[in-house]
Design a protein around this motif. Sequence first.
Motif, short mmCIF file in Angstrom:
data_model
loop_
_atom_site.label_atom_id
_atom_site.label_comp_id
_atom_site.label_asym_id
_atom_site.label_seq_id
_atom_site.Cartn_x
_atom_site.Cartn_y
_atom_site.Cartn_z
N SER A 1 52.70 34.10 29.88
CA SER A 1 51.41 34.71 30.21
C SER A 1 50.83 33.98 31.43
O SER A 1 50.93 32.76 31.54
CB SER A 1 50.44 34.60 29.03
OG SER A 1 50.92 35.32 27.91
N TYR A 2 50.22 34.75 32.32
CA TYR A 2 49.63 34.20 33.53
C TYR A 2 48.11 34.30 33.45
O TYR A 2 47.57 35.31 33.02
CB TYR A 2 50.11 34.97 34.77
CG TYR A 2 51.60 34.99 34.95
CD1 TYR A 2 52.24 34.05 35.73
CD2 TYR A 2 52.38 35.96 34.33
CE1 TYR A 2 53.61 34.06 35.90
CE2 TYR A 2 53.75 35.99 34.48
CZ TYR A 2 54.36 35.04 35.27
OH TYR A 2 55.72 35.07 35.43
N SER A 3 47.43 33.24 33.87
CA SER A 3 45.98 33.27 33.93
C SER A 3 45.53 32.52 35.17
O SER A 3 46.31 31.80 35.80
CB SER A 3 45.34 32.67 32.67
OG SER A 3 45.75 31.32 32.50
N TYR A 4 44.24 32.68 35.51
CA TYR A 4 43.74 32.15 36.77
C TYR A 4 42.38 31.47 36.54
O TYR A 4 41.34 31.95 36.99
CB TYR A 4 43.63 33.30 37.79
CG TYR A 4 44.92 34.10 37.84
CD1 TYR A 4 45.93 33.76 38.74
CD2 TYR A 4 45.15 35.16 36.96
CE1 TYR A 4 47.13 34.46 38.77
CE2 TYR A 4 46.34 35.87 36.99
CZ TYR A 4 47.34 35.52 37.88
OH TYR A 4 48.52 36.20 37.90
N PRO A 5 42.38 30.32 35.82
CA PRO A 5 41.12 29.64 35.48
C PRO A 5 40.38 29.18 36.74
O PRO A 5 40.97 28.54 37.62
CB PRO A 5 41.58 28.44 34.64
CG PRO A 5 42.97 28.79 34.18
CD PRO A 5 43.55 29.62 35.28
N LEU A 6 39.10 29.48 36.80
CA LEU A 6 38.31 29.12 37.98
C LEU A 6 38.11 27.61 38.09
O LEU A 6 37.88 27.09 39.18
CB LEU A 6 36.95 29.82 37.94
CG LEU A 6 37.00 31.35 38.06
CD1 LEU A 6 35.59 31.93 37.93
CD2 LEU A 6 37.64 31.79 39.37
N ASP A 7 38.19 26.91 36.94
CA ASP A 7 37.94 25.46 36.95
C ASP A 7 39.23 24.65 36.96
O ASP A 7 39.22 23.46 36.66
CB ASP A 7 37.10 25.06 35.74
CG ASP A 7 37.78 25.42 34.42
OD1 ASP A 7 38.79 26.17 34.44
OD2 ASP A 7 37.32 24.96 33.36
N LEU A 8 40.34 25.26 37.33
CA LEU A 8 41.63 24.57 37.30
C LEU A 8 41.69 23.47 38.37
O LEU A 8 41.48 23.72 39.55
CB LEU A 8 42.76 25.57 37.53
CG LEU A 8 44.19 25.06 37.36
CD1 LEU A 8 44.40 24.52 35.96
CD2 LEU A 8 45.19 26.17 37.64
N LYS A 9 41.96 22.25 37.93
CA LYS A 9 42.10 21.11 38.83
C LYS A 9 43.29 20.26 38.38
O LYS A 9 43.57 20.15 37.19
CB LYS A 9 40.83 20.25 38.84
CG LYS A 9 39.61 20.92 39.44
CD LYS A 9 38.42 19.97 39.43
CE LYS A 9 37.18 20.64 40.03
NZ LYS A 9 36.02 19.72 40.02
N ILE A 10 43.94 19.65 39.33
CA ILE A 10 45.05 18.73 39.03
C ILE A 10 44.82 17.45 39.83
O ILE A 10 44.80 17.48 41.06
CB ILE A 10 46.41 19.35 39.38
CG1 ILE A 10 46.65 20.63 38.57
CG2 ILE A 10 47.54 18.34 39.12
CD1 ILE A 10 47.91 21.38 38.95
#
Length: 236
Positions: A200-209
């Motif tokens: 499954s693919y998602s696109y979280p706005l708060d994604l940080k690495i």
Amino acid sequence: MRRSFFALAAILITWHAPSAQEAKKDEKENANPCRDEVSTALQKLRKSSWFRMETDMITENGPTSMTVDYVLPDRMHQKVTVTATNAVQETILVGKTAWGSEGKGWQVLPDDITSQIIIQVRENVLIQQDSVGNYSCKGKTKFEGKDVMSYKLDDEPPKDSNAPKNEAYRMFYVDAITGLPVSNAILSPGREEKPLFKTSYSYPLDLKIEPPKDVVAAPTAEAAPAPTPAPDAPKP
């Protein structure tokens, strides 16, 4: 640990595809708008600034889940969990440095492993494939509450082949509004509710690495524990 840090992520955006020569010949002789729509969705994914892939699959260690976050062009966080043992292995890549963890603190990975991770991210995520295979359009449907366009991979053996037809098949779903991939899955007829493989693919706005904070010194060669067998990457 050496294999587990980079062997799995590549399977998720590496699609069934013929050889480069066969692909070019096939695409010249057989126009396929459905295949082009799948290819366009994957191009759009690769041009995203960030995305997350969550996968459930069966490996030699049993049911396994994997979450991979990407902040392009050079950040990745991969987490692999073996269901039966709850064993967790993680990898973080930031620029030209990579770290690995098996739950006892993070360690900087050797240069050779880091180089392979960087190459895999570039080849399997950033670079578009020549061909995604031939897909047929299955129309608009609902997938986990979303309106999606569905596609089935038509993976027929060559006419002169004696190999038995594989009954399992791949489905690919694209968000009907955004045009971004939603999921791809390998299904068995009559058991569609239990995919053999599902991403499954998602696109979280708060994604940080970010680099890990609890980095520990790597053990010496004499004190290093024996490598934990890594789950083999399935070949969908």
